[in-house]
Design a protein around this motif. Sequence first.
Motif, short mmCIF file in Angstrom:
data_model
loop_
_atom_site.label_atom_id
_atom_site.label_comp_id
_atom_site.label_asym_id
_atom_site.label_seq_id
_atom_site.Cartn_x
_atom_site.Cartn_y
_atom_site.Cartn_z
N LEU A 27 4.86 -16.67 -7.43
CA LEU A 27 3.84 -15.72 -6.97
C LEU A 27 4.32 -14.98 -5.73
O LEU A 27 4.21 -13.75 -5.64
CB LEU A 27 2.53 -16.45 -6.68
N ARG A 28 4.87 -15.70 -4.79
CA ARG A 28 5.32 -15.09 -3.54
C ARG A 28 6.46 -14.11 -3.80
O ARG A 28 6.52 -13.03 -3.20
CB ARG A 28 5.75 -16.16 -2.55
N ASN A 29 7.34 -14.47 -4.72
CA ASN A 29 8.45 -13.56 -5.04
C ASN A 29 7.93 -12.30 -5.72
O ASN A 29 8.38 -11.19 -5.42
CB ASN A 29 9.45 -14.28 -5.95
N ASN A 30 6.96 -12.46 -6.65
CA ASN A 30 6.39 -11.30 -7.34
C ASN A 30 5.78 -10.32 -6.34
O ASN A 30 5.97 -9.10 -6.43
CB ASN A 30 5.32 -11.74 -8.34
N PHE A 31 5.03 -10.86 -5.39
CA PHE A 31 4.39 -9.99 -4.39
C PHE A 31 5.41 -9.38 -3.45
O PHE A 31 5.29 -8.20 -3.09
CB PHE A 31 3.34 -10.78 -3.60
N ARG A 32 6.41 -10.15 -3.05
CA ARG A 32 7.39 -9.63 -2.12
C ARG A 32 8.13 -8.44 -2.72
O ARG A 32 8.32 -7.40 -2.08
CB ARG A 32 8.38 -10.73 -1.76
N VAL A 33 8.56 -8.57 -3.97
CA VAL A 33 9.28 -7.49 -4.66
C VAL A 33 8.38 -6.26 -4.79
O VAL A 33 8.80 -5.13 -4.50
CB VAL A 33 9.76 -7.96 -6.05
N ALA A 34 7.13 -6.48 -5.22
CA ALA A 34 6.21 -5.36 -5.42
C ALA A 34 5.86 -4.66 -4.11
O ALA A 34 5.85 -3.42 -4.02
CB ALA A 34 4.94 -5.85 -6.11
N MET A 35 5.57 -5.44 -3.07
CA MET A 35 5.17 -4.85 -1.79
C MET A 35 6.32 -4.07 -1.15
O MET A 35 6.11 -2.99 -0.59
CB MET A 35 4.68 -5.93 -0.83
N ASP A 36 7.54 -4.61 -1.23
CA ASP A 36 8.68 -3.89 -0.66
C ASP A 36 8.85 -2.54 -1.35
O ASP A 36 9.11 -1.52 -0.71
CB ASP A 36 9.96 -4.73 -0.83
N SER A 37 8.68 -2.53 -2.68
CA SER A 37 8.81 -1.28 -3.43
C SER A 37 7.73 -0.28 -3.03
O SER A 37 8.02 0.91 -2.81
CB SER A 37 8.73 -1.58 -4.93
N LEU A 38 6.49 -0.75 -2.92
CA LEU A 38 5.39 0.15 -2.59
C LEU A 38 5.50 0.70 -1.17
O LEU A 38 5.19 1.87 -0.91
CB LEU A 38 4.05 -0.58 -2.78
N MET A 39 5.94 -0.14 -0.24
CA MET A 39 6.10 0.34 1.13
C MET A 39 7.19 1.40 1.21
O MET A 39 7.05 2.41 1.93
CB MET A 39 6.42 -0.84 2.05
N THR A 40 8.27 1.20 0.47
CA THR A 40 9.35 2.19 0.46
C THR A 40 8.89 3.51 -0.15
O THR A 40 9.19 4.59 0.36
CB THR A 40 10.55 1.64 -0.34
N LYS A 41 8.14 3.42 -1.25
CA LYS A 41 7.64 4.63 -1.90
C LYS A 41 6.71 5.42 -0.99
O LYS A 41 6.77 6.65 -0.94
CB LYS A 41 6.93 4.26 -3.20
N ARG A 264 -0.27 9.58 -2.50
CA ARG A 264 0.94 9.31 -1.75
C ARG A 264 0.88 7.94 -1.06
O ARG A 264 1.89 7.22 -0.99
CB ARG A 264 1.19 10.41 -0.71
N SER A 265 -0.29 7.56 -0.57
CA SER A 265 -0.44 6.27 0.10
C SER A 265 -0.44 5.11 -0.88
O SER A 265 0.05 4.02 -0.58
CB SER A 265 -1.75 6.24 0.91
N ALA A 266 -1.00 5.35 -2.08
CA ALA A 266 -1.13 4.27 -3.06
C ALA A 266 0.19 3.98 -3.76
O ALA A 266 0.63 2.82 -3.82
CB ALA A 266 -2.20 4.64 -4.09
N LEU A 267 0.82 5.01 -4.31
CA LEU A 267 1.99 4.80 -5.17
C LEU A 267 3.19 5.67 -4.79
O LEU A 267 4.20 5.67 -5.50
CB LEU A 267 1.62 5.09 -6.63
N GLY A 268 3.08 6.42 -3.70
CA GLY A 268 4.19 7.27 -3.30
C GLY A 268 4.36 8.48 -4.19
O GLY A 268 5.44 9.08 -4.23
N GLN A 269 3.30 8.88 -4.90
CA GLN A 269 3.36 10.04 -5.79
C GLN A 269 2.76 11.27 -5.11
O GLN A 269 1.73 11.16 -4.45
CB GLN A 269 2.56 9.78 -7.07
N PRO A 270 3.35 12.44 -5.32
CA PRO A 270 2.72 13.66 -4.78
C PRO A 270 1.37 13.92 -5.42
O PRO A 270 0.46 14.46 -4.79
CB PRO A 270 3.73 14.77 -5.09
N ILE A 271 1.25 13.54 -6.71
CA ILE A 271 -0.03 13.65 -7.42
C ILE A 271 0.08 12.76 -8.66
O ILE A 271 1.17 12.51 -9.16
CB ILE A 271 -0.36 15.10 -7.81
N THR A 272 -1.06 12.28 -9.14
CA THR A 272 -1.04 11.45 -10.34
C THR A 272 -0.83 12.30 -11.59
O THR A 272 -0.99 13.52 -11.57
CB THR A 272 -2.36 10.67 -10.48
N THR A 273 -0.50 11.64 -12.69
CA THR A 273 -0.24 12.34 -13.96
C THR A 273 -1.48 13.08 -14.43
O THR A 273 -1.39 14.19 -14.97
CB THR A 273 0.21 11.34 -15.03
N TYR A 274 -2.65 12.46 -14.24
CA TYR A 274 -3.91 13.07 -14.67
C TYR A 274 -4.86 13.17 -13.48
O TYR A 274 -5.02 12.23 -12.70
CB TYR A 274 -4.58 12.23 -15.76
#
Length: 483
Positions: A27-41, A264-274
Amino acid sequence: MSQRIPVTELTPDFRGRAEEALADGQLRNNFRVAMDSLMTKRANAFPDADEREGLRELGNRIKAGALSRLPDLLEQLEQKLTENGVKVHWAETVEEANSLVHGIIEARKGSQVVKGKSMVSEEMEMNDYLAERGVECLESDMGEYIVQLDNEKPSHIIMPAIHKNARQVSKLFHDKLGEPETEDVNQLIQIGRRTLRRKFMEADVGVSGVNFAIAETGTLLLVENEGNGRMSTTAPPVHIAVTGIEKVVPNLRDVVPLVSLLTRSALGQPITTYVNLISGPRKPDELDGPEEVHLVLLDNGRTGAFADAQMRQTLNCIRCGACMNHCPVYTRVGGHTYGEVYPGPIGKIITPHMAGLDKVPDHPSASSLCGACGEVCPVKIPIPELLQRLRQENVKNPEQPQQVKGGGAKYSRTERWIWRGWQMLNTRPALYRSFLWAATRFRVLAPKKAGPWTENHSAPVPARRSLHDLAARHLDQNGGRPS
């Protein structure tokens, strides 16, 4: 597929759940990988710090301005939506909201509901409520579908199944759906789509959330990436939107910066697909869309927060999840540890108004107050400041009027007397000197256990001599002269 059944039994207290989460290496590894990615985005989505801070300031002004006019804007929203053919319903509690939703479904003799992503429906525990009355409610958001299939609840407000990796999802699909195991993410998505596509066409009613409700035009705005939100709101003959009363904004102009901040804050996207803009049911000359559109506006403790000038800032939240992604506590223990709909920093300040502070007494203290959540919040909610306020409310005398629902949950007469003694000790010089003399001479009697602090720290022991004693001795040795 059947309805979501109650989440797997968890340890009843926050501390116990946290200890279990910390002991779960996967669980901790899953969150660490996901959070690092989201913070970078998120960091990459805001390359210009000045632009980012200017946008955050604008978002704060828009939300604060909308809240200052909340009653008027809600009335305007209802009027415009009604003119557009949308039926507006008001609910003070989740029980009222569920009853309204079930009544609409029952009037259509419906038995199948397909649901887009909606945190308010999670507040309502809508799936369980409808299931008890014979209505099947299927989650169509992929993350929500995964946790529903595994009889869990979301662990993140944007990515409900973020606590699972591809291997775990593959095994779940194999066990529940009989699909061959694969860790190819695209194949896993296609497995989910095959099931969901059919359900969209079979559903009697579609349910969705609302990201922003525009008062000026009577428009409901939803952002998403998977297309399930658009399908849930257009394919079934009836669309029911459920949202909190704080989601209203004055006009479409104000929505533009808020959507930019959200995606941009949620997923690092300029805008969502829809980006879906819904202003009414299908018109006679239109080929598709629902025959009926309903909006359920839910209070569920929000007016309590609105009535408090400081805690009102809680209602600024646009549900991006950035505070969770950057929180050192949430990152290590995950969303299920909180045991409530909204986890992480924002959950700690929202949940007390909904459930009562006495139901979540440990939440305000489950923070290092590092300030990361406040620094990344797109609408500048001062989360650390509000957490400190809730800590104060937590220890107020419950016999006195409470400003926050369920306040005084951690009130202790013993602790109150200890602090009064501490105040007296530090405001009376003679008493302070006497205590200091006794503490240094009888240091061996200092307690070895001092509550939770000594579970992970050595108990503090007074020095053999106080600083005053050492300074006085030094002066004596130097003839009254400092060296």
